[in-house]
Design a protein around this motif. Structure first.
Motif, PDB file in Angstrom:
ATOM      1  N   GLU A 136     122.947 -36.908  40.802  1.00 47.45           N
ATOM      2  CA  GLU A 136     122.708 -36.694  42.230  1.00 47.45           C
ATOM      3  C   GLU A 136     122.139 -37.954  42.884  1.00 47.45           C
ATOM      4  OE1 GLU A 136     120.264 -33.360  43.031  1.00 47.45           O
ATOM      5  OE2 GLU A 136     121.744 -31.869  42.390  1.00 47.45           O
ATOM      6  N   GLY A 145     126.047 -38.662  50.908  1.00 46.77           N
ATOM      7  CA  GLY A 145     125.494 -37.628  51.776  1.00 46.77           C
ATOM      8  C   GLY A 145     124.988 -36.443  50.968  1.00 46.77           C
ATOM      9  N   VAL A 146     124.047 -35.686  51.563  1.00 43.40           N
ATOM     10  CA  VAL A 146     123.382 -34.609  50.817  1.00 43.40           C
ATOM     11  C   VAL A 146     124.333 -33.465  50.503  1.00 43.40           C
ATOM     12  CG1 VAL A 146     121.525 -32.907  50.871  1.00 43.40           C
ATOM     13  CG2 VAL A 146     121.141 -35.198  51.809  1.00 43.40           C
ATOM     14  N   MET A 147     124.993 -32.916  51.513  1.00 46.19           N
ATOM     15  CA  MET A 147     125.869 -31.769  51.279  1.00 46.19           C
ATOM     16  C   MET A 147     127.046 -32.121  50.373  1.00 46.19           C
ATOM     17  SD  MET A 147     124.478 -29.178  52.601  1.00 46.19           S
ATOM     18  CE  MET A 147     125.873 -28.051  52.501  1.00 46.19           C
ATOM     19  N   PRO A 148     127.769 -33.216  50.604  1.00 43.33           N
ATOM     20  CA  PRO A 148     128.846 -33.566  49.682  1.00 43.33           C
ATOM     21  C   PRO A 148     128.351 -33.803  48.258  1.00 43.33           C
ATOM     22  CG  PRO A 148     129.082 -34.801  51.713  1.00 43.33           C
ATOM     23  CD  PRO A 148     127.736 -34.139  51.757  1.00 43.33           C
ATOM     24  N   THR A 149     127.147 -34.361  48.116  1.00 43.24           N
ATOM     25  CA  THR A 149     126.600 -34.609  46.784  1.00 43.24           C
ATOM     26  C   THR A 149     126.359 -33.296  46.038  1.00 43.24           C
ATOM     27  OG1 THR A 149     125.562 -36.701  47.378  1.00 43.24           O
ATOM     28  CG2 THR A 149     124.603 -35.513  45.526  1.00 43.24           C
ATOM     29  N   GLN A 150     125.754 -32.338  46.726  1.00 40.68           N
ATOM     30  CA  GLN A 150     125.489 -31.047  46.093  1.00 40.68           C
ATOM     31  C   GLN A 150     126.790 -30.363  45.672  1.00 40.68           C
ATOM     32  OE1 GLN A 150     123.102 -28.950  48.973  1.00 40.68           O
ATOM     33  NE2 GLN A 150     121.218 -30.065  48.433  1.00 40.68           N
ATOM     34  N   GLU A 151     127.797 -30.443  46.526  1.00 46.31           N
ATOM     35  CA  GLU A 151     129.079 -29.834  46.182  1.00 46.31           C
ATOM     36  C   GLU A 151     129.710 -30.501  44.969  1.00 46.31           C
ATOM     37  OE1 GLU A 151     131.707 -29.776  49.499  1.00 46.31           O
ATOM     38  OE2 GLU A 151     130.238 -28.856  50.847  1.00 46.31           O
ATOM     39  N   GLU A 154     127.835 -29.690  41.667  1.00 49.79           N
ATOM     40  CA  GLU A 154     128.095 -28.310  41.236  1.00 49.79           C
ATOM     41  C   GLU A 154     129.469 -28.190  40.587  1.00 49.79           C
ATOM     42  OE1 GLU A 154     126.863 -24.624  40.395  1.00 49.79           O
ATOM     43  OE2 GLU A 154     125.684 -26.170  41.417  1.00 49.79           O
ATOM     44  N   ALA A 364     130.879 -39.365  53.501  1.00 54.41           N
ATOM     45  CA  ALA A 364     129.847 -38.895  54.412  1.00 54.41           C
ATOM     46  C   ALA A 364     130.298 -38.915  55.866  1.00 54.41           C
ATOM     47  CB  ALA A 364     128.587 -39.734  54.240  1.00 54.41           C
ATOM     48  N   ARG A 367     132.792 -36.181  56.686  1.00 55.13           N
ATOM     49  CA  ARG A 367     132.131 -34.873  56.772  1.00 55.13           C
ATOM     50  C   ARG A 367     131.304 -34.760  58.046  1.00 55.13           C
ATOM     51  NH1 ARG A 367     130.692 -31.096  52.830  1.00 55.13           N
ATOM     52  NH2 ARG A 367     132.551 -31.915  51.776  1.00 55.13           N
ATOM     53  N   GLU A 368     130.684 -35.842  58.459  1.00 59.79           N
ATOM     54  CA  GLU A 368     129.826 -35.828  59.648  1.00 59.79           C
ATOM     55  C   GLU A 368     130.623 -35.607  60.926  1.00 59.79           C
ATOM     56  OE1 GLU A 368     126.475 -35.858  61.890  1.00 59.79           O
ATOM     57  OE2 GLU A 368     126.498 -36.028  59.702  1.00 59.79           O
TER      58      GLU A 368
END
Length: 400
Positions: A136, A145-151, A154, A364, A367-368
């Motif tokens: 991460e 980016g935070v959301m793409p990283t989490q996805e 996972e 990022a 996505r933004e």
């Protein structure tokens, strides 16, 4: 006797009168000037002796003019004409097909921050929670980016758990698939310059000072000319010194005409004239370079909206390209949000996406804004602007 005396007296009177008359005449008569002296006779010196033809008696001969006389041997005297100022030679840009693949070595310099880092972590024998936290951190450091990283984390955890084995080739293929899903392969990344119902196509280029916006506009003109299009450039950046000169130089290299106005003039007027000129000339595309106004200055951003409205009096804009510096990371995302509020961004151009960029900004920013990256700049060369190709980009990040 008296008669004799009278005769003598008369004779004396007559003689006296004649004597007075003679004296008066003599007094009135001026002496003549002496005659001028005669010029002395000059004797010519003896002639020098001559030989050959010069010793002969001169005779009548035909004479030649100076044009008919042959000059003696040696280089002829050439009268140089004033130099003629020639128009700059028009360059032939490289074709755009596969341009990103040819520049892949330059792009792959950024793989150390993302692709190789991930492969190294995923190749560990035990993938515990600490390892996944490092994964991460690697993605966040690369500006994903935070959301793409989490996805992405996972998905990777689930895929690795299901696969059971983690050979280098399997991990590379797995990472490639997941990155392509995040970037998107089914998105239309074509720069729209060919409206079906009219000519010309109208493209407006926006962005903050220092991102390479004017240079990108010039390079985009080269891309279009390489694809067989005719172009008019609109130098609507009237606030930055020499911006119009810079854009005109780019245009002259490929034979594109530049419409410009006075320094500090109305940028909306220049943009309007550029589209008008493009329609009259019958060109394929009009590219409008706007001022690199600071996104924090509300008044200047409002003026950018005015430029858009004025241009649309001719026809709707086909593209609004936002130029972002890939090295600015999250600050570039802040700029993108503000510009998107003023004008409808339809595509992104990422410049300086070479050794200093972290690569994840591609994910990022898409996505933004919800709009695709359409062009990427990979260096300072005139032909280092390329259409963005997700497959080639990911291959460059993770290596072969």
């Amino acid at each position: 006797m008296e008669t004799v005396i009278l005769a003598v007296v008369i004779a004396v009177v007559v003689l006296a009168a004649l004597g007075g008359l003679l004296v008066g005449t003599t007094r009135r008569k001026k002496p003549l000037p002496p005659p001028p002296p005669k010029a002395p006779d000059i004797t010519a010196p003896p002639a020098e002796p001559h030989v050959g033809e010069e010793a002969e008696t001169p005779r009548d001969e035909p004479r030649r003019t100076i044009e008919e006389v042959d000059l003696p041997g040696g280089p002829a005297v050439v009268i140089e004409e004033p130099p003629v100022v020639e128009a700059p030679a028009i360059e032939i840009p490289e074709p755009t097909a596969g341009r990103l693949i040819r520049l892949r070595a330059r792009l792959s310099r950024s793989q150390n921050a993302l692709g190789q880092g991930l492969l190294t972590l995923l190749s560990r024998e035990h993938l515990d929670e600490e390892t996944w936290e490092e994964v991460e951190d690697t993605l966040l450091t690369a500006d994903v980016g935070v959301m793409p990283t989490q996805e992405l984390v996972e998905r990777l955890r689930e895929r690795v758990k299901v696969l059971g084995t983690r050979t280098p080739q399997e991990l590379r293929g797995l990472l490639r698939e997941e990155l392509l899903k995040l970037i998107g392969t089914d998105v239309d990344r074509t720069v729209k310059t060919e409206p079906a119902d009219r000519k010309p196509g109208i493209v407006m280029v926006v962005g903050v000072n220092g991102t390479g916006k004017t240079t990108t506009t010039g390079k985009l003109a080269r891309v279009l000319v390489a694809d067989g299009r005719t172009v008019v450039l609109g130098a609507a950046d009237t606030f930055r010194a020499a911006a119009a000169d810079q854009l005109q130089t780019w245009g002259e290299r490929v034979g594109a005409y530049t419409v410009r106005g006075p320094e500090a003039g109305d940028p909306a007027s220049v943009a309007f004239d550029a589209v008008k000129e493009g329609k009259e000339m019958g060109v394929d595309v009009v590219l409008i370079d706007t001022a690199g106004r600071l996104h924090t200055k509300t008044g200047l951003m409002d003026e950018l909206g005015k430029v858009k409205r004025v241009v649309e009096k001719h026809a709707p804009l086909d593209e609004v390209l936002l130029v972002l510096d890939a090295t600015t990371g999250q600050n570039g995302l802040v700029q993108a949000r503000v510009f998107a509020e003023v004008v409808d961004i339809s595509g992104i151009v990422l410049t300086k996406l070479d050794g200093t960029a972290k690569g994840g900004i591609v994910i990022a920013v898409q996505r933004e804004l919800g709009v695709p990256v359409k062009l990427v700049g990979l260096g300072e060369g005139a032909d280092d602007l390329a259409p963005f190709e997700p497959e080639a980009f990911v291959d460059a990040l993770i290596g072969d």
